[in-house]
Design an enzyme around this catalytic site. Structure first.
Site, PDB file in Angstrom:
ATOM      1  N   GLU A 104       0.864  -1.185   0.000  1.00 58.47           N
ATOM      2  CA  GLU A 104       0.000   0.000   0.000  1.00 58.47           C
ATOM      3  C   GLU A 104       0.902   1.236   0.000  1.00 58.47           C
ATOM      4  OE1 GLU A 104      -2.588   1.419  -0.642  1.00 58.47           O
ATOM      5  OE2 GLU A 104      -4.021   1.561   1.014  1.00 58.47           O
ATOM      6  N   ASP A 108      -3.745   6.023   5.914  1.00 58.83           N
ATOM      7  CA  ASP A 108      -4.134   7.327   6.458  1.00 58.83           C
ATOM      8  C   ASP A 108      -5.125   7.084   7.602  1.00 58.83           C
ATOM      9  OD1 ASP A 108      -4.893   9.982   6.767  1.00 58.83           O
ATOM     10  OD2 ASP A 108      -5.875  10.163   4.843  1.00 58.83           O
ATOM     11  N   PHE A 157      -1.152  16.092   3.618  1.00 62.08           N
ATOM     12  CA  PHE A 157      -1.349  15.513   2.291  1.00 62.08           C
ATOM     13  C   PHE A 157      -0.026  15.445   1.528  1.00 62.08           C
ATOM     14  CE2 PHE A 157      -2.566  15.740  -2.223  1.00 62.08           C
ATOM     15  CZ  PHE A 157      -3.363  14.610  -2.273  1.00 62.08           C
ATOM     16  N   ARG A 170       2.182  11.601  -9.787  1.00 63.15           N
ATOM     17  CA  ARG A 170       2.585  10.207  -9.520  1.00 63.15           C
ATOM     18  C   ARG A 170       4.010   9.928  -9.994  1.00 63.15           C
ATOM     19  NH1 ARG A 170      -2.030   7.466  -7.992  1.00 63.15           N
ATOM     20  NH2 ARG A 170      -3.958   7.960  -9.066  1.00 63.15           N
TER      21      ARG A 170
END
Ligand code: 5GP
Length: 180
Positions: A104, A108, A157, A170
């Site tokens: 993963e 969060d 974030f 990404r």
């Protein structure tokens, strides 16, 4: 270090984990997996989309036989976890009696893994552990044991190394945090 900050759409991000730090940590996790899973022929189960980079690097540290499978789950819209996890299991590989390592990108709230772990049980794997590149311990809402943790980070974030903001970022080799 190149590009210490990036701007994606209207937001500014700055580097928090460099590609060198990430590579060193992934190598360490790989070394642990080589010890823990020698001769166990594990199935790495990558959670798409975010974990594709981490998984690609991690599985290449694994020296034994293994399989790599992919599932797609989603709980994020933009910068907020919606808490509503849509699980689309695309398991083409049987995991019955297999040792599964979920890879993963980031844990969060833990909603995603909490729900997914329960769904996986129905497939009767021999064992299931989680390898997460990033964990936000202060955001966790569930008692989830992440056996292999890259970095514990604050509940901010982040993007890069597979993680996106609204589809972008990404491809960044480092990990960046949203600036205040
Ligand atoms: P959870 O269900 O644990 O709240 O969230 C898990 C998923 O949310 C992760 O797999 C990832 O896709 C997304 N996510 C959580 N935190 C972040 C973050 O800081 N940045 C990005 N890009 N995605 C995140």
């Amino acid at each position: 270090m190149k590009n210490k900050t990036v701007r994606l759409r209207e937001l500014n991000f700055s580097v928090t984990k460099t590609r060198e730090q990430i590579a060193a940590r992934v190598r360490q996790i790989g070394a642990n997996l080589n010890l823990d899973y020698a001769n166990k022929k594990p199935v790495f189960l990558a959670v798409l989309n975010g974990a594709y980079v981490f998984t690609a690097d991690l599985v290449r540290e694994f020296e034994g036989e293994c399989e790599v499978a992919f599932v797609k789950l989603s709980s994020y819209a933009g910068k907020e976890s919606t808490g509503d996890v849509a699980t689309r299991i695309g398991l083409a590989t049987s995991i019955k009696n297999r040792h599964v390592i979920i890879t993963e990108d980031i844990v969060d709230t833990g909603n995603t893994m909490h729900k997914f772990l329960r769904e996986l049980e129905e497939f009767e794997p021999a064992s299931v552990e989680i390898a997460a590149l990033l964990v936000k311990p202060d955001a966790l809402l569930h008692d989830i044991s992440v056996r292999y943790v890259g970095f514990n980070i604050p509940p901010d974030f982040v993007i890069g190394y597979g993680l996106d903001y609204d589809g972008l970022g990404r491809n960044l080799p480092d990990i960046y945090t949203l600036e205040e």
